[in-house]
Design an enzyme around this catalytic site. Structure first.
Site, short mmCIF file in Angstrom:
data_model
loop_
_atom_site.label_atom_id
_atom_site.label_comp_id
_atom_site.label_asym_id
_atom_site.label_seq_id
_atom_site.Cartn_x
_atom_site.Cartn_y
_atom_site.Cartn_z
N GLU A 1 0.86 -1.19 0.00
CA GLU A 1 0.00 0.00 0.00
C GLU A 1 0.89 1.23 0.00
O GLU A 1 2.09 1.13 0.25
CB GLU A 1 -0.89 0.00 1.26
CG GLU A 1 -1.82 -1.21 1.30
CD GLU A 1 -2.64 -1.28 2.59
OE1 GLU A 1 -2.54 -0.36 3.42
OE2 GLU A 1 -3.36 -2.27 2.74
N THR B 1 1.05 -5.59 -9.43
CA THR B 1 1.58 -6.06 -10.72
C THR B 1 0.55 -6.99 -11.36
O THR B 1 0.02 -7.86 -10.67
CB THR B 1 2.92 -6.80 -10.49
OG1 THR B 1 3.78 -5.92 -9.77
CG2 THR B 1 3.58 -7.18 -11.79
N GLY C 1 28.82 0.48 -25.21
CA GLY C 1 29.29 1.87 -25.32
C GLY C 1 28.14 2.83 -25.56
O GLY C 1 27.05 2.65 -25.02
N GLU D 1 9.10 -7.53 -4.43
CA GLU D 1 9.08 -8.79 -3.65
C GLU D 1 10.03 -8.70 -2.45
O GLU D 1 10.69 -9.67 -2.08
CB GLU D 1 9.33 -10.01 -4.54
CG GLU D 1 8.10 -10.28 -5.39
CD GLU D 1 7.95 -11.69 -5.89
OE1 GLU D 1 8.38 -12.64 -5.21
OE2 GLU D 1 7.37 -11.84 -6.98
N GLY D 2 10.07 -7.50 -1.87
CA GLY D 2 10.93 -7.25 -0.72
C GLY D 2 12.23 -6.63 -1.17
O GLY D 2 12.97 -7.24 -1.96
N THR D 3 12.52 -5.42 -0.72
CA THR D 3 13.77 -4.76 -1.13
C THR D 3 14.95 -5.63 -0.71
O THR D 3 14.84 -6.44 0.21
CB THR D 3 13.93 -3.39 -0.45
OG1 THR D 3 14.02 -3.61 0.97
CG2 THR D 3 12.76 -2.46 -0.75
N GLN E 1 17.36 -4.68 0.95
CA GLN E 1 17.68 -4.38 2.35
C GLN E 1 16.86 -5.32 3.26
O GLN E 1 17.37 -5.88 4.23
CB GLN E 1 17.34 -2.91 2.67
CG GLN E 1 18.33 -1.90 2.11
CD GLN E 1 18.22 -1.70 0.59
OE1 GLN E 1 17.23 -2.06 -0.03
NE2 GLN E 1 19.26 -1.14 0.00
N1 CAA Z 1 6.96 -17.80 7.27
C1 CAA Z 1 6.04 -17.97 8.26
N2 CAA Z 1 5.86 -17.09 9.26
C2 CAA Z 1 6.64 -16.00 9.27
C3 CAA Z 1 7.63 -15.76 8.27
C4 CAA Z 1 7.79 -16.72 7.26
N3 CAA Z 1 8.67 -16.58 6.29
N4 CAA Z 1 8.24 -14.58 8.55
C5 CAA Z 1 7.68 -14.11 9.68
N5 CAA Z 1 6.72 -14.96 10.10
C6 CAA Z 1 5.89 -14.83 11.30
C7 CAA Z 1 6.77 -14.69 12.54
O1 CAA Z 1 7.13 -15.95 13.05
C8 CAA Z 1 5.88 -13.93 13.48
O2 CAA Z 1 4.94 -14.83 14.04
P1 CAA Z 1 4.42 -14.64 15.58
O3 CAA Z 1 3.77 -13.31 15.64
O4 CAA Z 1 3.47 -15.78 15.75
O5 CAA Z 1 5.64 -14.71 16.43
C9 CAA Z 1 5.11 -13.00 12.55
O6 CAA Z 1 5.13 -13.61 11.26
C10 CAA Z 1 5.70 -11.61 12.49
O7 CAA Z 1 7.04 -11.74 12.05
P2 CAA Z 1 8.13 -10.57 12.17
O8 CAA Z 1 8.13 -10.05 13.59
O9 CAA Z 1 9.41 -11.06 11.62
O10 CAA Z 1 7.50 -9.45 11.25
P3 CAA Z 1 8.02 -8.01 10.88
O11 CAA Z 1 6.91 -7.05 11.04
O12 CAA Z 1 9.32 -7.72 11.56
O13 CAA Z 1 8.25 -8.12 9.28
C11 CAA Z 1 9.44 -8.62 7.26
C12 CAA Z 1 9.05 -9.04 8.70
C13 CAA Z 1 10.36 -9.74 6.80
C14 CAA Z 1 10.16 -7.30 7.22
C15 CAA Z 1 8.17 -8.56 6.39
O14 CAA Z 1 7.36 -7.45 6.74
C16 CAA Z 1 8.52 -8.47 4.89
O15 CAA Z 1 8.79 -9.49 4.28
N6 CAA Z 1 8.46 -7.26 4.30
C17 CAA Z 1 8.67 -7.10 2.88
C18 CAA Z 1 7.34 -7.15 2.17
C19 CAA Z 1 7.48 -7.53 0.74
O16 CAA Z 1 8.28 -8.39 0.38
N7 CAA Z 1 6.66 -6.94 -0.10
C20 CAA Z 1 6.66 -7.28 -1.47
C21 CAA Z 1 5.30 -7.11 -2.05
S1 CAA Z 1 5.01 -8.18 -3.38
C22 CAA Z 1 5.74 -7.52 -4.73
O17 CAA Z 1 6.49 -6.59 -4.69
C23 CAA Z 1 5.47 -8.30 -5.94
C24 CAA Z 1 5.35 -7.62 -7.22
O18 CAA Z 1 4.92 -6.50 -7.38
C25 CAA Z 1 5.74 -8.41 -8.36
#
Ligand code: CAA
Length: 412
Positions: free
Chosen positions: A128, A159, A343, A367-369, A371
Site C-alpha cells: 500500500e 503487478t 558503449g 518482492e521485498g527490497t 535491504q
Molecule cells: N513464514 C512464516 N511465518 C513467518 C515468516 C515466514 N517466512 N516470517 C515471519 N513470520 C511470522 C513470525 O514468526 C511472526 O509470528 P508470531 O507473531 O506468531 O511470532 C510474525 O510472522 C511476524 O514476524 P516478524 O516479527 O518477523 O514481522 P516483521 O513485522 O518484523 O516483518 C518482514 C518481517 C520480513 C520485514 C516482512 O514485513 C517483509 O517481508 N516485508 C517485505 C514485504 C514484501 O516483500 N513486499 C513485497 C510485495 S510483493 C511484490 O512486490 C510483488 C510484485 O509486485 C511483483
C-alpha cells in the site's frame, strides 16, 4: 550439483517449451511492447496453450506438479527474452501461492485449475502507499458483515492489475491484534466496487501493468477468505514470499543471461582498433565476470528452489531471501556492464541492452527490497547462531575492566 538428480524430465520439458515461446512470441515484440507499455497477450496465450501456467500447481488441481524449481527454469527462459514478460508470467505464481499454501480444499479445487490452464490470471495485493517493507502495517480493511466481508481501501503497485481476474488481497480484520491482524481474501474481477486506479508509468518492466487497485466497499463472500480462518494473512503472505522469491530471483538470472548474451553477440562483431572488442583483455574480464556471477546466481536459485520443493520450510525463508538478493544484485551489475560493452549504442533505446538495464532496477526493489532480504538473512543467522555457542570457548574474549566500562559511561 548433479544436474540429472535435481532437474526432472518434466522440468526440462517445460523449460524447453518456455525457451521456444520466448524466441517465437516474446523476444520479437519485446521492444515494441516496452515502448507502448502494453501487455503481451499473444505470448501469455501461447504459455496458456502450452500448459506453462500449471508449472507450480500440483496435478490434483490441474497443474503439471513440476514445482518451484521448474517455475524458476521457465521464468528464466521467458525473462531472458523480456524481463517484463518474465514477471508478467511469474506474478501468477506469486498471486496463487496464497491459495495453494493456505487455501481450503474447496478453494484450491475452485481457483487453481483455472490458473493452471491459463483461463484466469492472478495478482497479489499486499503493498500500500504507506506500507511497503512494513507488510504488517497495512490499512486496507475487511469488515465482517455476516456472510460477507466489506473490503475498503487502496493497494499500490499491484503487478498484473487489470489483466488479472483473481486478486489475493491482504486486509486488516483485527486491528487490535499484532500477529493476527491480517487475513487473505480473494477478490474477483467484476465485483462491485472493485476497480483499477492509477496505471503507473514505469522506468522498466513496461510489458506488465502495475496499478493501484481500489476497493470501494467491495462485498466479498466469506467463502473467499483464504483458509476459511481470519488472522492468517501475515503468515500466509510471508510463506508465499518464501515460495515466490526464487521465481523473482530466476527472473533476475534470466535478465542477467539475456544481457550477457547480447553483450557476447555484440562484442564479437563490434570492431575497434582493427579488432573485435571481445579480443581486448578489459572487455574479456567484464564478460567473464558477468558469466561467473550469472552462473553463481543460477546455481543458488536452483538450489533454493529445490529446498522449497523439498518442503524444508525452516531453511526456505533465509535461502529464498539470499537468492532474491544475490541474483537481483547480479542482474543489475550484469545489465550495467552490458550497457558499458555496447558503449554509446548501449545508451540508446534502439539497442536492446538499455531495456535490460531499466528492467533490472525493479528486481532489487519488489518482492521485498534487498535491504529487507539482508535483514531476513541476518535475523535467521542470529537465530541459528544459538547452535554455535560451543565456539565461544575458542575465542579469547578480553574481559572488559571496570575502569574501561566507567570511562565509556563518564567519558573520563
Ligand atoms: N513464514 C512464516 N511465518 C513467518 C515468516 C515466514 N517466512 N516470517 C515471519 N513470520 C511470522 C513470525 O514468526 C511472526 O509470528 P508470531 O507473531 O506468531 O511470532 C510474525 O510472522 C511476524 O514476524 P516478524 O516479527 O518477523 O514481522 P516483521 O513485522 O518484523 O516483518 C518482514 C518481517 C520480513 C520485514 C516482512 O514485513 C517483509 O517481508 N516485508 C517485505 C514485504 C514484501 O516483500 N513486499 C513485497 C510485495 S510483493 C511484490 O512486490 C510483488 C510484485 O509486485 C511483483
Amino acid at each position: 550439483m548433479n544436474e540429472n538428480v535435481i532437474y526432472s524430465d518434466k522440468a526440462k520439458e517445460l523449460q524447453a517449451i518456455a525457451k521456444e515461446i520466448a524466441e517465437s512470441h516474446v523476444r520479437p515484440g519485446a521492444a515494441k511492447h516496452d515502448k507502448a507499455q502494453e501487455y503481451n497477450y499473444d505470448a501469455a496465450r501461447a504459455c496458456a496453450e502450452a500448459g506453462l501456467f500449471g508449472t507450480w500447481i500440483p496435478e490434483e488441481y490441474g497443474g503439471n506438479g513440476a514445482g518451484v524449481l521448474a517455475l524458476a527454469m521457465v521464468v528464466e527462459e521467458l525473462a531472458k527474452a523480456d524481463s517484463g514478460f518474465g514477471v508478467a508470467f511469474a506474478v501468477n505464481a506469486l498471486g496463487s501461492f496464497p491459495i495453494l499454501l493456505g487455501g481450503t480444499e474447496d478453494q484450491k479445487k475452485l481457483w487453481l485449475p483455472q490458473v493452471a490452464n491459463g483461463e484466469k490470471f492472478v495478482a497479489f495485493c499486499l503493498s500500500e502507499k504507506f506500507a511497503g517493507s512494513d507488510a504488517g502495517g497495512l490499512a486496507v480493511r475487511a469488515f465482517d458483515e455476516g456472510d460477507h466481508y466489506r473490503v475498503c481501501g487502496e493497494k499500490k503497485w499491484t503487478t498484473n492489475g487489470g489483466v488479472a481476474d483473481i486478486y489475493t488481497v491482504f486486509a486488516v480484520t483485527d486491528p487490535e491484534s499484532r500477529s493476527r491482524r491480517l487475513s487473505s481474501i480473494v477478490v474477483e474481477k467484476g465485483m462491485e466496487g472493485f476497480s483499477i486506479g492509477k496505471v503507473e508509468d514505469k522506468m522498466g518492466i513496461r510489458t506488465v501493468p502495475v496499478v493501484e487497485t481500489v476497493f470501494d466497499n467491495v462485498m466479498v463472500p466469506k467463502a473467499n477468505l483464504i483458509g476459511g480462518k481470519e488472522g492468517m494473512g501475515f503468515k500466509n503472505a510471508m510463506q508465499t514470499l518464501d515460495y515466490a522469491r526464487p521465481g523473482v530471483a530466476a527472473q533476475a538470472v534470466g535478465a542477467a543471461q539475456g544481457a550477457l548474451d547480447y553483450a557476447m553477440a555484440y562484442s564479437g562483431r563490434r570492431r575497434q582498433f582493427g579488432k573485435p572488442i571481445n579480443s581486448f583483455q578489459m572487455v574479456q574480464k567484464m564478460l567473464a565476470d558477468m558469466a561467473i556471477k550469472t552462473e553463481a546466481a543460477r546455481a543458488l536459485v536452483h538450489s533454493v528452489a529445490a529446498t522449497v520443493d523439498a518442503g524444508r520450510a525452516s531453511e526456505a525463508s533465509k535461502k529464498a531471501a539470499m537468492a532474491k538478493c544475490f541474483a537481483t544484485d547480479v542482474a543489475m551489475e550484469v545489465a550495467t556492464d552490458a550497457v558499458q560493452i555496447f558503449g554509446g549504442y548501449g545508451f540508446m533505446e534502439d539497442y536492446p541492452v538499455a531495456k535490460f538495464f531499466r528492467d533490472a532496477k525493479i528486481l532489487q526493489i519488489y518482492e521485498g527490497t534487498n535491504q529487507i532480504q539482508r535483514m531476513v538473512v541476518a535475523r535467521a543467522l542470529i537465530k541459528e547462531a544459538a547452535d554455535l555457542e560451543h565456539l565461544a570457548a575458542y575465542i579469547p574474549f578480553e574481559e572488559q575492566s571496570t575502569f574501561t566500562e566507567q570511562a565509556a559511561i563518564t567519558g573520563s
